[in-house]
Design a protein around this motif. Structure first.
Motif, PDB file in Angstrom:
ATOM      1  N   UNK A  37       0.836  -1.185   0.000  1.00  0.00           N
ATOM      2  CA  UNK A  37       0.000   0.000   0.000  1.00  0.00           C
ATOM      3  C   UNK A  37       0.873   1.237   0.000  1.00  0.00           C
ATOM      4  N   UNK A  38       0.288   2.378  -0.371  1.00  0.00           N
ATOM      5  CA  UNK A  38       1.051   3.629  -0.285  1.00  0.00           C
ATOM      6  C   UNK A  38       1.547   3.826   1.144  1.00  0.00           C
ATOM      7  N   UNK A  39       2.770   4.310   1.323  1.00  0.00           N
ATOM      8  CA  UNK A  39       3.344   4.379   2.672  1.00  0.00           C
ATOM      9  C   UNK A  39       2.668   5.372   3.606  1.00  0.00           C
ATOM     10  N   UNK A  40       2.015   6.385   3.082  1.00  0.00           N
ATOM     11  CA  UNK A  40       1.475   7.406   3.968  1.00  0.00           C
ATOM     12  C   UNK A  40       0.149   7.048   4.627  1.00  0.00           C
ATOM     13  N   UNK A  41      -0.443   5.899   4.319  1.00  0.00           N
ATOM     14  CA  UNK A  41      -1.671   5.521   5.020  1.00  0.00           C
ATOM     15  C   UNK A  41      -1.367   4.740   6.288  1.00  0.00           C
ATOM     16  N   UNK A  42      -0.128   4.307   6.447  1.00  0.00           N
ATOM     17  CA  UNK A  42       0.283   3.674   7.689  1.00  0.00           C
ATOM     18  C   UNK A  42      -0.297   2.302   7.941  1.00  0.00           C
ATOM     19  N   UNK A  43      -0.677   1.576   6.908  1.00  0.00           N
ATOM     20  CA  UNK A  43      -1.282   0.269   7.121  1.00  0.00           C
ATOM     21  C   UNK A  43      -0.416  -0.889   6.636  1.00  0.00           C
ATOM     22  N   UNK A  44       0.674  -0.621   5.964  1.00  0.00           N
ATOM     23  CA  UNK A  44       1.535  -1.694   5.464  1.00  0.00           C
ATOM     24  C   UNK A  44       2.120  -2.543   6.576  1.00  0.00           C
ATOM     25  N   UNK A  45       2.744  -1.907   7.551  1.00  0.00           N
ATOM     26  CA  UNK A  45       3.328  -2.634   8.675  1.00  0.00           C
ATOM     27  C   UNK A  45       2.235  -3.278   9.510  1.00  0.00           C
ATOM     28  N   UNK A  46       1.143  -2.541   9.729  1.00  0.00           N
ATOM     29  CA  UNK A  46       0.037  -3.104  10.520  1.00  0.00           C
ATOM     30  C   UNK A  46      -0.489  -4.389   9.902  1.00  0.00           C
ATOM     31  N   UNK A  47      -0.742  -4.357   8.599  1.00  0.00           N
ATOM     32  CA  UNK A  47      -1.297  -5.555   7.957  1.00  0.00           C
ATOM     33  C   UNK A  47      -0.262  -6.674   7.893  1.00  0.00           C
ATOM     34  N   UNK A  48       1.018  -6.336   7.738  1.00  0.00           N
ATOM     35  CA  UNK A  48       2.065  -7.364   7.739  1.00  0.00           C
ATOM     36  C   UNK A  48       2.153  -8.041   9.106  1.00  0.00           C
TER      37      UNK A  48
END
Length: 175
Positions: A37-48
């Motif tokens: 996902x785009x980095x500025x939504x802050x959900x990449x690490x959360x979903x990982x």
């Protein structure tokens, strides 16, 4: 998006001969390797991290049998992953070069949903952008709340249009 399991090389392959382990291991792709996902939504690490936790619990429940655990893991994780992909599309459209008119509609939608949620919080949810930022709910429940609010807004607009049409027809003496 699909969760992928890369099977081990066939028995007797060069990789197995070099390692000498004789084990049958593969690779499971998690996080941004499956759904980025785009980095500025802050959900990449959360979903990982959610991927890792769900896989860990699934492996534990399946006695570390990966052939049993992976289909269960995929079934458990897929609804939230699909919801998150959809949320990225509806919560953050400016990420994708949206037209000025599209941005205007998005802003109107955002303001309308926030106003409706303030006035009638039991009927309308906040905009999904805000729900994602608050955390605590699954992506699937956030997209369900957004869809439910969309449905209710459409019903309200339909009732408003019908009422306006009836008033105009009455004023014209048609009804």
């Amino acid at each position: 998006p699909r969760l992928h399991y890369l099977p081990p090389p066939p028995h007797g392959s060069e990789e197995e001969k070099v390692s000498g382990s004789g084990s049958r291991q593969g690779v499971v792709l998690l996080g941004d390797s499956c759904h980025c996902f785009p980095p500025d939504i802050g959900q990449g690490v959360n979903s990982a991290l959610q991927d890792v936790c769900v896989l860990d619990h699934t492996l534990e429940r399946c006695g570390d049998d990966i052939s049993v655990a992976l289909p269960e893991y995929e079934s458990a994780r897929m609804p939230d992953v699909k919801a998150l992909v959809r949320l990225v599309q509806v919560c953050y459209p400016w990420q994708y070069g949206q037209s000025p008119l599209g941005k205007t509609f998005w802003t109107f939608n955002f303001v309308l949903r926030m106003a409706l949620q303030k006035v009638l919080p039991k009927i309308f949810s906040a905009h999904s952008f805000m729900l994602v930022q608050q955390g605590g709910d699954s992506y699937k429940s956030i997209i369900q709340a957004a869809d439910q609010t969309t449905h209710r807004i459409r019903l309200a607009l339909g009732a408003l249009l019908l009422g306006t049409t009836l008033v105009v027809l009455k004023l014209l003496g048609v009804v």
